[in-house]
Design a protein around this motif. Sequence first.
Motif, mmCIF file in Angstrom:
data_model
loop_
_atom_site.group_PDB
_atom_site.id
_atom_site.type_symbol
_atom_site.label_atom_id
_atom_site.label_comp_id
_atom_site.label_asym_id
_atom_site.label_seq_id
_atom_site.Cartn_x
_atom_site.Cartn_y
_atom_site.Cartn_z
ATOM 1 N N SER A 1 28.592 53.238 40.112
ATOM 2 C CA SER A 1 29.317 53.153 38.955
ATOM 3 C C SER A 1 30.383 53.965 38.759
ATOM 4 N N LEU A 2 29.300 55.067 38.997
ATOM 5 C CA LEU A 2 29.894 56.466 38.269
ATOM 6 C C LEU A 2 31.774 57.018 39.137
ATOM 7 N N PRO A 3 32.364 56.321 39.743
ATOM 8 C CA PRO A 3 33.857 56.548 39.928
ATOM 9 C C PRO A 3 34.482 55.430 39.126
ATOM 10 N N TRP A 4 34.047 54.212 38.897
ATOM 11 C CA TRP A 4 34.882 54.100 37.929
ATOM 12 C C TRP A 4 35.033 54.305 36.528
ATOM 13 N N LEU A 5 34.155 54.993 36.159
ATOM 14 C CA LEU A 5 33.298 55.856 34.846
ATOM 15 C C LEU A 5 34.327 56.557 34.756
ATOM 16 N N LEU A 6 34.769 57.443 35.928
ATOM 17 C CA LEU A 6 35.430 58.562 35.968
ATOM 18 C C LEU A 6 37.167 58.120 35.811
ATOM 19 N N VAL A 7 37.133 56.994 36.260
ATOM 20 C CA VAL A 7 39.084 56.338 36.582
ATOM 21 C C VAL A 7 39.182 56.483 34.695
ATOM 22 N N PHE A 8 38.267 55.396 34.368
ATOM 23 C CA PHE A 8 38.509 54.641 33.428
ATOM 24 C C PHE A 8 38.699 56.040 32.150
ATOM 25 N N CYS A 9 37.418 56.876 32.947
ATOM 26 C CA CYS A 9 37.699 58.085 32.077
ATOM 27 C C CYS A 9 39.352 58.971 32.057
ATOM 28 N N PHE A 10 39.811 58.618 32.614
ATOM 29 C CA PHE A 10 40.865 59.360 32.989
ATOM 30 C C PHE A 10 42.265 58.703 32.538
ATOM 31 N N ILE A 11 42.002 57.453 33.003
ATOM 32 C CA ILE A 11 43.555 56.915 31.927
ATOM 33 C C ILE A 11 43.022 57.151 30.950
ATOM 34 N N PHE A 12 41.833 56.419 30.038
ATOM 35 C CA PHE A 12 42.199 56.698 28.264
ATOM 36 C C PHE A 12 42.528 58.200 27.824
ATOM 37 N N PHE A 13 41.845 59.581 28.757
ATOM 38 C CA PHE A 13 42.220 60.262 28.115
ATOM 39 C C PHE A 13 43.291 60.681 28.082
ATOM 40 N N ILE A 14 44.267 60.092 30.085
ATOM 41 C CA ILE A 14 46.289 60.266 29.404
ATOM 42 C C ILE A 14 46.879 59.396 28.245
ATOM 43 N N CYS A 15 46.287 58.468 28.073
ATOM 44 C CA CYS A 15 46.787 57.803 27.918
ATOM 45 C C CYS A 15 46.756 57.825 25.980
ATOM 46 N N GLY A 16 45.280 58.343 25.825
ATOM 47 C CA GLY A 16 44.737 58.833 24.291
ATOM 48 C C GLY A 16 45.582 59.788 23.956
ATOM 49 N N ILE A 17 45.375 61.179 24.751
ATOM 50 C CA ILE A 17 46.595 62.041 24.536
ATOM 51 C C ILE A 17 48.572 62.087 23.994
ATOM 52 N N PHE A 18 48.925 61.046 24.846
ATOM 53 C CA PHE A 18 50.090 60.568 24.906
ATOM 54 C C PHE A 18 50.773 59.684 23.848
ATOM 55 N N LEU A 19 49.579 58.913 22.760
ATOM 56 C CA LEU A 19 49.519 58.540 22.346
ATOM 57 C C LEU A 19 49.640 59.239 20.870
ATOM 58 N N ALA A 20 48.504 60.306 21.128
ATOM 59 C CA ALA A 20 48.053 61.311 19.901
ATOM 60 C C ALA A 20 49.355 62.153 19.852
ATOM 61 N N LEU A 21 49.859 62.380 20.695
ATOM 62 C CA LEU A 21 51.253 63.547 20.078
ATOM 63 C C LEU A 21 52.425 63.442 20.416
ATOM 64 N N LEU A 22 52.652 61.870 20.755
ATOM 65 C CA LEU A 22 54.299 61.278 20.638
ATOM 66 C C LEU A 22 53.824 60.342 20.032
ATOM 67 N N PHE A 23 53.257 59.260 20.103
ATOM 68 C CA PHE A 23 53.470 58.223 19.675
ATOM 69 C C PHE A 23 53.046 58.580 17.882
ATOM 70 N N SER A 24 51.798 58.708 17.665
ATOM 71 C CA SER A 24 51.036 59.395 16.340
ATOM 72 C C SER A 24 52.228 59.758 15.868
ATOM 73 N N PRO A 25 52.857 59.797 14.302
ATOM 74 C CA PRO A 25 52.830 60.880 13.747
ATOM 75 C C PRO A 25 52.965 62.186 12.754
ATOM 76 N N ASP A 26 53.468 62.981 12.071
ATOM 77 C CA ASP A 26 52.573 64.115 11.460
ATOM 78 C C ASP A 26 52.129 63.238 10.037
ATOM 79 N N ASP A 27 50.937 64.319 9.157
ATOM 80 C CA ASP A 27 51.076 63.708 8.419
ATOM 81 C C ASP A 27 51.731 64.366 7.261
ATOM 82 N N TYR A 28 52.705 63.584 5.820
ATOM 83 C CA TYR A 28 53.408 63.989 5.195
ATOM 84 C C TYR A 28 53.025 65.200 4.421
ATOM 85 N N LYS A 29 51.691 65.185 4.192
ATOM 86 C CA LYS A 29 50.862 66.627 3.676
ATOM 87 C C LYS A 29 50.496 67.588 4.267
#
Length: 235
Positions: free
Chosen positions: A15-43
């Motif tokens: 199962s380790l290779p699959w865990l690594l694949v999903f870890c990488f996928i969600f890291f890329i998606c999460g970073i992309f969404l956090a930095l580009l999709f998510s707005p900054d806070d008004y305060k």
Amino acid sequence: MFLKPKGLMQITKSSLPWLLVFCFIFFICGIFLALLFSPDDYKQGEIVRIMYIHVPTAWMSLAIYMLIALLSFAFLVWNNVICGVLARAASSVGVVFAAVCLITGSIWGKGTWGTWWVWDARLTSMLILFFSYVGYLMLWNFFSDEARAMKSASVFAIFSAINVPIVKFSVNLWSTLHQPASILRAGGVAIDNSMLIPLIAMFIFFIFLFLVLWVLNSHKLIDTYKIKKEIVLRF
């Protein structure tokens, strides 16, 4: 099979290779969404983005310690040493997540409250959780006898787990600078989807990261940890 070293090693290795694949996928998606999709806070401005590391590591710190307590309970009740080994493998990941949570929280606090630290209920109880991790790991290394170390650490984990719900509900029980719950709350989710989706993506990434590190640590402990052969035979 799952609680035997041979079966555990076989399943986790496959199962380790699959865990690594999903870890990488969600890291890329999460970073992309956090930095580009998510707005900054008004305060808070851009510093609010630190929550995409701070909040998931806080959740993971609590969940991992509960996992350690449950595995420790299983070890003491059924005398299955592999449960104790799995708890030990999880603890070294949990202590890092707890440290990251505290560090990112301090940075966030400096940017929003103007101070690195305040002794309020949430921060103090989280610091206690970090020291609980440290205490658990110290007990593993305190005794020369591996069986005694495992039993002592397991008992400590079970009793110290009482702090987990205290951390979770501290913002509801006491007056605190820390903001109240925004997701798991009676009134429903109080966070916009533009921030919720990246937060969930990063949380899933940290789940897979934990699983990867847990598997690797478990393999290392089963193969090389200082557990005597006569103890291993009792698996």
